[in-house]
Design a protein around this motif. Structure first.
Motif, PDB file in Angstrom:
ATOM      1  N   PHE A 185       0.794  -1.055   0.417  1.00 46.36           N
ATOM      2  CA  PHE A 185       0.061  -0.133  -0.183  1.00 46.36           C
ATOM      3  C   PHE A 185       1.126   1.428  -0.183  1.00 46.36           C
ATOM      4  CE2 PHE A 185      -2.378   3.480   2.838  1.00 46.36           C
ATOM      5  CZ  PHE A 185      -3.147   3.842   1.296  1.00 46.36           C
ATOM      6  N   ASN A 186       2.236   0.986   0.899  1.00 46.92           N
ATOM      7  CA  ASN A 186       2.766   2.251   1.018  1.00 46.92           C
ATOM      8  C   ASN A 186       3.249   3.000  -0.501  1.00 46.92           C
ATOM      9  OD1 ASN A 186       2.579   3.050   3.348  1.00 46.92           O
ATOM     10  ND2 ASN A 186       4.031   1.333   4.093  1.00 46.92           N
ATOM     11  N   LEU A 187       3.511   1.852  -1.773  1.00 48.09           N
ATOM     12  CA  LEU A 187       4.131   2.038  -2.751  1.00 48.09           C
ATOM     13  C   LEU A 187       2.670   1.986  -3.623  1.00 48.09           C
ATOM     14  CD1 LEU A 187       6.764  -1.187  -2.897  1.00 48.09           C
ATOM     15  CD2 LEU A 187       6.677   1.219  -2.850  1.00 48.09           C
ATOM     16  N   LEU A 188       1.434   1.840  -3.369  1.00 54.25           N
ATOM     17  CA  LEU A 188       0.611   2.154  -4.070  1.00 54.25           C
ATOM     18  C   LEU A 188      -0.280   3.602  -4.049  1.00 54.25           C
ATOM     19  CD1 LEU A 188      -0.512  -1.859  -5.265  1.00 54.25           C
ATOM     20  CD2 LEU A 188       1.015  -0.355  -6.048  1.00 54.25           C
ATOM     21  N   ARG A 189      -0.191   3.789  -2.759  1.00 53.99           N
ATOM     22  CA  ARG A 189      -0.989   5.046  -1.896  1.00 53.99           C
ATOM     23  C   ARG A 189      -0.559   6.645  -2.924  1.00 53.99           C
ATOM     24  NH1 ARG A 189       0.029   6.340   4.000  1.00 53.99           N
ATOM     25  NH2 ARG A 189      -1.177   7.652   3.659  1.00 53.99           N
ATOM     26  N   SER A 190       0.149   6.730  -3.337  1.00 52.59           N
ATOM     27  CA  SER A 190       0.243   8.091  -4.266  1.00 52.59           C
ATOM     28  C   SER A 190      -0.539   7.492  -5.439  1.00 52.59           C
ATOM     29  CB  SER A 190       1.218   8.219  -4.427  1.00 52.59           C
ATOM     30  OG  SER A 190       2.272   7.210  -5.915  1.00 52.59           O
ATOM     31  N   ARG A 191      -0.959   6.139  -6.182  1.00 53.86           N
ATOM     32  CA  ARG A 191      -2.199   6.540  -7.198  1.00 53.86           C
ATOM     33  C   ARG A 191      -3.558   6.027  -6.765  1.00 53.86           C
ATOM     34  NH1 ARG A 191       1.094   3.957 -11.122  1.00 53.86           N
ATOM     35  NH2 ARG A 191      -0.506   3.795 -12.578  1.00 53.86           N
ATOM     36  N   LEU A 192      -4.046   6.935  -5.681  1.00 53.02           N
ATOM     37  CA  LEU A 192      -4.734   6.375  -4.943  1.00 53.02           C
ATOM     38  C   LEU A 192      -6.005   7.508  -5.901  1.00 53.02           C
ATOM     39  CD1 LEU A 192      -5.127   5.725  -1.299  1.00 53.02           C
ATOM     40  CD2 LEU A 192      -5.536   4.728  -3.160  1.00 53.02           C
ATOM     41  N   ASP A 193      -5.381   8.126  -6.475  1.00 54.51           N
ATOM     42  CA  ASP A 193      -5.931   9.985  -7.726  1.00 54.51           C
ATOM     43  C   ASP A 193      -6.040   9.766  -8.225  1.00 54.51           C
ATOM     44  OD1 ASP A 193      -6.644  11.761  -8.569  1.00 54.51           O
ATOM     45  OD2 ASP A 193      -5.233  13.067  -7.519  1.00 54.51           O
TER      46      ASP A 193
ATOM     47  N   SER B 124      -6.341  -0.547  -9.233  1.00 57.59           N
ATOM     48  CA  SER B 124      -8.075  -0.427  -9.032  1.00 57.59           C
ATOM     49  C   SER B 124      -8.553  -0.835  -7.723  1.00 57.59           C
ATOM     50  CB  SER B 124      -8.291  -1.503 -10.902  1.00 57.59           C
ATOM     51  OG  SER B 124      -9.472  -1.677 -10.435  1.00 57.59           O
ATOM     52  N   ARG B 125      -8.403  -1.932  -7.622  1.00 57.02           N
ATOM     53  CA  ARG B 125      -8.987  -2.117  -5.749  1.00 57.02           C
ATOM     54  C   ARG B 125      -8.684  -1.109  -5.008  1.00 57.02           C
ATOM     55  NH1 ARG B 125      -7.228  -7.959  -7.730  1.00 57.02           N
ATOM     56  NH2 ARG B 125      -5.220  -7.245  -6.309  1.00 57.02           N
ATOM     57  N   LEU B 126      -7.751  -0.774  -4.191  1.00 59.16           N
ATOM     58  CA  LEU B 126      -7.829   0.445  -3.704  1.00 59.16           C
ATOM     59  C   LEU B 126      -8.747   1.420  -4.088  1.00 59.16           C
ATOM     60  CD1 LEU B 126      -3.406   0.168  -3.729  1.00 59.16           C
ATOM     61  CD2 LEU B 126      -5.448  -0.950  -1.922  1.00 59.16           C
TER      62      LEU B 126
ATOM     63  N   LYS C 277     -10.991   1.716  -5.723  1.00 60.23           N
ATOM     64  CA  LYS C 277     -12.819   1.125  -5.564  1.00 60.23           C
ATOM     65  C   LYS C 277     -12.888   1.091  -3.598  1.00 60.23           C
ATOM     66  CE  LYS C 277     -16.101  -2.952  -6.195  1.00 60.23           C
ATOM     67  NZ  LYS C 277     -16.333  -2.802  -5.274  1.00 60.23           N
ATOM     68  N   ARG C 278     -12.155   1.236  -2.845  1.00 60.85           N
ATOM     69  CA  ARG C 278     -12.416   0.567  -1.721  1.00 60.85           C
ATOM     70  C   ARG C 278     -12.458   2.203  -1.112  1.00 60.85           C
ATOM     71  NH1 ARG C 278     -15.073   0.190   1.897  1.00 60.85           N
ATOM     72  NH2 ARG C 278     -14.016  -0.427   4.248  1.00 60.85           N
ATOM     73  N   PHE C 279     -11.499   3.022  -1.716  1.00 61.32           N
ATOM     74  CA  PHE C 279     -11.230   3.750  -1.204  1.00 61.32           C
ATOM     75  C   PHE C 279     -12.639   5.011  -0.793  1.00 61.32           C
ATOM     76  CE2 PHE C 279     -10.082   8.643  -2.486  1.00 61.32           C
ATOM     77  CZ  PHE C 279      -9.803   8.779  -1.545  1.00 61.32           C
ATOM     78  N   ARG C 280     -13.527   4.924  -2.632  1.00 63.02           N
ATOM     79  CA  ARG C 280     -14.090   5.613  -2.676  1.00 63.02           C
ATOM     80  C   ARG C 280     -15.176   4.773  -2.092  1.00 63.02           C
ATOM     81  NH1 ARG C 280     -12.564   4.804  -8.381  1.00 63.02           N
ATOM     82  NH2 ARG C 280     -13.617   1.934  -7.891  1.00 63.02           N
ATOM     83  N   GLU C 281     -15.014   3.713  -1.416  1.00 64.62           N
ATOM     84  CA  GLU C 281     -16.469   2.428  -0.834  1.00 64.62           C
ATOM     85  C   GLU C 281     -16.326   3.810   0.901  1.00 64.62           C
ATOM     86  OE1 GLU C 281     -16.429  -1.081  -2.807  1.00 64.62           O
ATOM     87  OE2 GLU C 281     -15.709  -0.808  -0.693  1.00 64.62           O
TER      88      GLU C 281
END
Length: 246
Positions: free
Chosen positions: A171-179, A207-209, A211-215
């Protein structure tokens, strides 16, 4: 309705929970809801006081005394479900609190001598730049900070979930891609190599992150509305997006 996210560990500030204080005093469930409210909203409240021209020390004292009143007395005693948005209700109540303090000309020091919530005023000060040429109102700045705090709370919750699932490092590596606006801005091949995943697996994880962030965002926003219908939630999400660019 359970006052928690799907994950179950994140106390929500639902009106229905907050209003139980009228009947149950410092009920643990209501206290958790109000503690979470303070965690999300203290920084916008503090910054609003600063942009009203108050000194850092006065803004900190006022924020402490305001949430002391909210937590220990009867800020919500007259509240009802028709009041709408938590962020607007708090802004109105805090505006009255400032006016009362100004009339008394004597700040109520930190909730009667003890800190009610943890305020790192120095952190908030790092985000404050009071410029006479800045034509934004204290109210618009407050609304923008509320939007940012909701987003931060959603990211924090997602981080907790991912860590508990054993995916904290990923997650730490991918969190910047939430936007979604950052789509394509990162190096998926490099991420895939770091994570030991295929390019497609990285895309699916992102994509899953998202989706979960939007939820989580939807749950958080619904928790601050008297009417958590889908239409109201979408309207509030749109209002928060607009506040970010105001």
């Amino acid at each position: 309705m359970n006052p928690q996210t799907h994950h179950g560990a994140f106390p929500m500030t639902r009106w229905s929970v907050v209003l139980t204080l009228r009947d149950e005093g410092d009920a643990p469930r209501g206290r958790l809801a109000l503690d979470e409210l303070c965690r999300i909203y203290w920084r916008p409240v503090y910054s609003y006081a600063r942009y009203q021209g108050l000194s850092p020390s006065d803004a900190e004292d006022l924020t402490q005394s305001f949430f002391s009143y909210a937590l220990e007395k009867d800020l919500f005693s007259a509240a009802d479900s028709t009041l709408g948005k938590m962020r607007n209700y708090l802004l109105t109540a805090f505006g009255r609190h400032i006016k009362h303090w100004q009339r008394q000309n004597n700040a109520q020091k930190r909730g009667g001598g003890r800190d009610i919530i943890s305020i790192e005023a120095s952190q908030a000060e790092n985000e404050i730049t009071i410029d006479p040429a800045d034509h934004r109102t204290p109210e618009s700045i407050y609304q923008r900070l509320c939007a940012l705090r909701i987003i931060e709370a959603a990211v924090d919750q997602l981080a907790i979930e991912q860590t508990e699932a054993g995916k904290g490092e990923q997650f730490n590596l991918l969190r910047s891609r939430l936007d979604p606006s950052q789509a394509g801005s990162g190096n998926d091949a490099e991420l895939a190599a770091q994570l030991g995943l295929s390019h497609d697996a990285v895309r699916q994880s992102i994509s899953r992150l998202r989706k979960r962030f939007r939820e989580i965002m939807r749950d958080l926003v619904a928790a601050t509305l008297s009417d958590p219908s889908e239409e109201s939630v979408q309207e509030e999400l749109s209002a928060l997006r607009n506040a970010l660019v105001s």
